[in-house]
Write an enzyme that holds these catalytic residues in place. Structure first.
Site, mmCIF file in Angstrom:
data_model
loop_
_atom_site.group_PDB
_atom_site.id
_atom_site.type_symbol
_atom_site.label_atom_id
_atom_site.label_comp_id
_atom_site.label_asym_id
_atom_site.label_seq_id
_atom_site.Cartn_x
_atom_site.Cartn_y
_atom_site.Cartn_z
ATOM 1 N N VAL A 100 17.305 -11.037 7.259
ATOM 2 C CA VAL A 100 16.606 -9.820 7.571
ATOM 3 C C VAL A 100 17.125 -8.767 6.464
ATOM 4 O O VAL A 100 18.509 -8.326 6.692
ATOM 5 C CB VAL A 100 16.541 -9.501 8.963
ATOM 6 N N GLY A 157 16.301 -10.137 -3.515
ATOM 7 C CA GLY A 157 17.121 -10.377 -4.859
ATOM 8 C C GLY A 157 18.198 -10.958 -4.763
ATOM 9 O O GLY A 157 18.804 -10.955 -3.583
ATOM 10 N N LYS A 207 10.947 -11.704 10.362
ATOM 11 C CA LYS A 207 12.106 -10.817 10.493
ATOM 12 C C LYS A 207 11.981 -9.697 11.761
ATOM 13 O O LYS A 207 13.089 -9.612 12.173
ATOM 14 C CB LYS A 207 12.173 -10.080 8.892
ATOM 15 N N GLY A 258 8.184 -10.858 -11.589
ATOM 16 C CA GLY A 258 8.987 -11.905 -10.509
ATOM 17 C C GLY A 258 9.385 -11.192 -9.450
ATOM 18 O O GLY A 258 10.035 -11.713 -8.377
ATOM 19 N N ASP A 287 6.103 -13.006 6.326
ATOM 20 C CA ASP A 287 7.565 -13.006 6.133
ATOM 21 C C ASP A 287 8.239 -11.554 7.145
ATOM 22 O O ASP A 287 8.980 -11.887 7.715
ATOM 23 C CB ASP A 287 7.857 -12.499 4.612
HETATM 24 N N1 HSE Z 1 9.763 -12.336 -0.189
HETATM 25 C C1 HSE Z 1 10.931 -11.437 0.588
HETATM 26 C C2 HSE Z 1 10.470 -9.847 -0.017
HETATM 27 C C3 HSE Z 1 12.350 -11.978 0.187
HETATM 28 O O1 HSE Z 1 9.942 -9.784 -0.746
HETATM 29 O O2 HSE Z 1 11.148 -9.189 1.005
HETATM 30 C C4 HSE Z 1 13.283 -11.454 1.157
HETATM 31 O O3 HSE Z 1 13.239 -12.080 2.219
#
Ligand code: HSE
Length: 407
Positions: A127, A297, A200, A182, A196
């Site tokens: 997280v 990153g 978290k 990217g 995502d």
């Molecule tokens: N794809 C996720 C983000 C990567 O953009 O936060 C980190 O968990």
């Protein structure tokens, strides 16, 4: 010397090897002895990369090597990471991971296995990327009843929303730019649909409640419907639009959701721009505590994984307790949650004045105007239950936008 194996030589895994190399001396000082990467597991070959000398393709080599005390799992996804992690913990090896899918799904079970085997399962990087948030929740904010968490937990969507806000660009256009740079995956669904961030906030809420919060139970809305016009109204209100993961305790029960919110400039999360993440934790004694930094990153995420490796190395053979058991936590029903809603709908003009119907449905509302936007009615409701709002808004045609308000 403490031997470590790294599972997966992708962005995070190679970052872990890099951090351990670049900061070798500092890490040695912090642990009290050297950390050596004995193996890297990956199916691929990396000709010309020094990692080739320690590359293995068979996990059993790592599992059976008693000299390997710590595993950094950077594979992502539930399988085979779950089986590999379980077997490592059963063998008394500690595992440090950035894998939010696995932690959200099996965190409680893996912590229990770690406990029974005098090992540790650490997941700081799962997280907020490089932001310390798991360890502060477990080890620092321990004198408080945590009653709320509100966070920008996804860097990709925060980048997209920031660009839309600052450049007045459309979602699709910014998404493409983010993919080219990217910042966004070729398949952006997990980020832009909020999945995502959902995992978290599930992990954070599990830690706060001490029980299993299933991510499947969390109401989740992404950012794909947010438009340039929404940002024009946001500007008129000195606000921005942020994808927030929120958990708040109301009358003894936690309610969790992930959705875009209008956030006013006085809210500290307003200033969290680009790929950065920000997490506000509210405790009943400490009040608000804000965590801010790079949420994604290579180096920031690897830094968090290696900080766990350092902790694991300092505590070999000793389990550090984490309160998160497998008993399911029943979240409050989202339909009962009260929010304020920002609504945009078509203005049908004087012939079909909608204001009386709006007032009948929502009571007094705050009307909002945005520069350069015509033929629309926009307003903010008072606090209203989600189910009541849904029932009332269904009576109106041509509703362009509905966004919750977190002022
Ligand atoms: N794809 C996720 C983000 C990567 O953009 O936060 C980190 O968990």
């Amino acid at each position: 010397m403490v031997n470590v194996a790294v599972l997966g030589y992708g962005t995070v895994g190679s970052g872990v090897v890099e951090v351990l190399n670049i900061n070798k001396e500092i890490i040695k000082r912090n642990v009290g002895e050297e950390i050596k990467v004995k193996y890297v597991l990956d199916l691929r070959e990396f000709e010309g990369d020094p990692v080739q000398e320690i590359l293995v393709h068979d996990y059993d080599v790592i599992l059976k090597d008693k000299d390997v005390k710590i595993i950094a799992e950077a594979m992502g996804g539930v399988e085979p990471a779950y089986t590999f992690t379980k077997n490592a913990l059963l063998a008394g090896k500690s595992v440090c991971t950035s894998n939010k899918e696995l932690v959200a799904k099996h965190g409680a079970e893996l912590l229990e296995i770690a406990k029974k085997n005098n090992a540790n399962y650490f997941f700081e990087a799962s997280v907020g990327g490089g932001i310390p948030i798991i360890r502060p929740l477990n080890n620092c904010i321990t004198a408080d009843e945590v009653t709320g968490i509100s966070g920008i937990l996804n860097g990709t969507t925060n980048y997209i929303l920031t660009e839309m806000s600052e450049k007045g660009a459309a979602f699709e256009e910014v998404l493409k730019d983010a993919q080219d740079k990217g910042y966004a995956e070729r398949n952006p669904e997990a980020d832009v649909e909020g999945h995502d961030a959902c995992r978290k906030i599930a992990i954070l809420t599990s830690l706060v409640t001490g029980s299993q919060v299933d991510f499947e139970d969390i109401y989740t809305e992404g950012i794909t419907k947010i438009t340039e016009k929404d940002f024009k109204y946001a500007k008129a209100m000195k606000a921005s639009i942020k994808l927030l993961g929120i958990s708040k305790k109301i009358d003894g029960k936690f309610y969790s959701l992930v959705a875009p919110f209008l956030v006013k400039h006085k809210n500290p999360l307003y200033s969290v721009r680009g790929v950065f993440n920000g997490i506000l934790v509210h405790g009943n004694m400490v009040d608000d505590v804000m965590f801010y930094g790079r949420g994604a990153g290579k180096s920031p995420t690897a830094s968090a994984v290696v900080s766990d490796v350092v902790d694991a190395a300092k505590n070999l053979g000793k389990h550090i307790p984490v309160e998160w058991n497998e008993k399911k936590y029943d979240l409050g029903k989202i339909s009962e949650l009260k929010s304020r809603f920002f609504v945009r709908m078509k203005d049908k003009g004087l012939d079909d004045d909608l204001m009386p119907a709006i007032i009948e449905a929502f009571g007094d509302v705050l009307c909002i105007r945005a520069e350069g936007v015509h033929d629309e009615l926009a307003f903010i409701t008072d606090e209203i239950r989600e189910d009541e709002f849904k029932e009332h808004i269904a009576k109106f045609e041509d509703v362009y936008s509905v966004i919750r308000v977190d002022f």
